[in-house]
Design an enzyme around this catalytic site. Sequence first.
Site, PDB file in Angstrom:
ATOM      1  N   ASN A  43      18.622  -0.591  38.267  1.00  0.00           N
ATOM      2  CA  ASN A  43      18.869  -0.607  39.131  1.00  0.00           C
ATOM      3  C   ASN A  43      19.141  -2.179  40.337  1.00  0.00           C
ATOM      4  OD1 ASN A  43      20.525   1.797  39.342  1.00  0.00           O
ATOM      5  ND2 ASN A  43      19.439   2.674  40.263  1.00  0.00           N
ATOM      6  N   HIS A 439      41.445   0.365  44.358  1.00  0.00           N
ATOM      7  CA  HIS A 439      40.017   1.356  43.728  1.00  0.00           C
ATOM      8  C   HIS A 439      40.339   2.924  43.558  1.00  0.00           C
ATOM      9  CE1 HIS A 439      36.018   3.397  43.699  1.00  0.00           C
ATOM     10  NE2 HIS A 439      35.493   1.680  43.440  1.00  0.00           N
ATOM     11  N   ARG A 568      24.910   9.907  48.791  1.00  0.00           N
ATOM     12  CA  ARG A 568      23.554   9.714  47.912  1.00  0.00           C
ATOM     13  C   ARG A 568      22.728   8.178  47.625  1.00  0.00           C
ATOM     14  NH1 ARG A 568      26.372   7.640  43.207  1.00  0.00           N
ATOM     15  NH2 ARG A 568      25.963   5.959  43.211  1.00  0.00           N
TER      16      ARG A 568
END
Length: 704
Positions: A43, A439, A568
């Site tokens: 990440n 997207h 999230r």
Amino acid sequence: MTTQFFNRDLSWIEFNRRVLFEGYRTDNPIMERLKFLTIVSSNFDEFFQVRVASLKRLLSREPSSTDISGKTNEQILAEICQNSKEIINKQYSELKDSVLPELAKHGIVYVQPENYTHQQESYTLNLFKQEIAPILTPLRAEDNVTHIAGSTVYAAFKLKMIPGIKTMPLTIASSKDAKNDDVIAIVQIPKNSQQIVFMPSESGNTAFALLEDIILNYGTRLFPGYTVEESLLFSVTRDADMGVDEDSGEQFIEAMEEVIANRNYSFAVRMLCTGTSPEILEYLKEKLCLSEQDVCIVNGPLKMENLAELAILDTTKEMSFVPWKNFNIKTRGSSIWNNIKRNDRLLYVPYESFEPITKFVSDAADDPKVLSIKMTLYRTEKNSEIIKALIRAARNGKQVTAFVELKARFDEQRNIGWATQLEKAGVIVIYGVVNLKVHAKALLVIRREEDGIKRYVHLSTGNYNAKTAKMYSDFSLFTADNDIANDITFFFNLLSGYTALQTMNHVFMAPVTLKSRILEMINRETQRSTPENPGLIIAKMNSLGHEEIISALYKASQAGVKILLNVRGICQLVPGVEGMSENIKVVSIVGRYLEHSRIFYFKNGGNEELYMSSADWMPRNLDRRIELMFPIKNRKCFEQAKKTLCSFFEDENNSHTLEQNGKWTPPQKTNGRSIQTELYESFQQQHEQQKKHTSTDFEVRRKG
């Protein structure tokens, strides 16, 4: 004074802190704890490549500008570096002090060079001589440091010539730092070799070493005539946030490939390193134009992600989560087309299998009544059955159109490959939209039937990727609803570039109508809310950072609307502030599955509405991308989605709560309600019931 907005990047770092928390949890199996630690590393690597690189570029142009949180770019960068180093240090401490010792209790032992037994030393030395050294290429640092590849591990050696030995002298590393005959050399750790090396063990345990340790330990043998004075391992993160010239016309693919190639040698953003070699470290910082702030010294494997390979040792799965199946809840009846015509169908991966989506495309490819298939492709897996089905459909004479987004970061090369294969098969390939990423996740099948042309639609919150569909939770909708089919037909015609923008009445598209529709529904909730009948907004998404949306939510909260947000990752909204956001609660679930679905519910005075979307409530999604938000009209699907959405605010085991100061309070229970577990058990029960009913059916034999 309480800020109205959190900074986007600092909020993302707090998300990584929540991921790290899962690595701390002793109630998680040890391999899962290790996995969460490795996720933190991957990440951060992407974060620095993209977000920090972008911030550094912005800082050079606009040093005094501020974001919506009121912080200057310089302040943000300093806090990013400080907070990320804090998390990375905790990550490595957890690995060294807890995870590796726990693995050792299970017979998996990491051995560093200073602890090699005689047998292990003999083994690794022979391996180095016979298999590793021949493929290594020692380089003079002076000529090569500024050109080293990004996200690649290197060993650096400070060498001193042995007096009296005749050898070809290496170039002095830096004239101002040169001391006698000291030189610096670098060696790339091969990417195509196994990074984990299993060694003999006299204790019967599974002992392993790291390739980078072995090369650093025996690297002096690469430099006859020199002694190694100092050494370290390092890896440079480079800028990957480079755009492509969208006006390059027919050369767009070539321009895209050039951007991909340049990533390895763009400007340096940060450096990770191990070891204590002040002279080498200062030399690298100088050559790479990095400050002290940009360097993170770690105590452990430089690429912690490589430790994920240890999962292969857990053959009995005793050190991992009990495997969860992906259930294929089949609709009983005739063909897939009749089933969709009869009722809309929600699919919820990974609790349910991705197979119905693959089958939908595959059946369309082989069905002689299907005339046309249109589909968006953003990210898909390496060996995609859907791509194969589209190729087969084109070869079967159907008109197939694929809208392939080449600008999907880090998947560009794969998408270029797919686009080339699709074109060769006769598929009409459209490479996205100029200056906007496509997207949206949409699929349209047009079929000639006895009563005329019928359209079948699939819309999703996630990608058409069977691999990630086993890890990411996403909803998708199969429907033959004529209103939705009309809108999706307009949508695809708009993407093809030769249809004027038309109003879509039920499906909303960014950057045209999606944001305005969300604002309209939030404002409607605000206006209709009363003390006797307060409004209600429940929303689930990956990220929340759009200033207009957040401001509208604040106004709704001040009007008494109850707002429940499940976010999230990034959340720039500040909850729980009296007079501003006291009616807003924000939670985040980090668990076995990555929460990826976007679902938005509005009470609407009792006339409830629920939408799903490919878009988060972020500026990039609502203002700079092609996205879709679609309604759930079928009552059964509506109730299923609403029940699932509400359940995410009842989790006790994996739910973190956002506080006014930007920190997240972790779950207080380790044995409380886990909504992911409950969802899995619910689909398992449905599957068992289906098997039970199927087993009671009579089997009818027919001749032939």
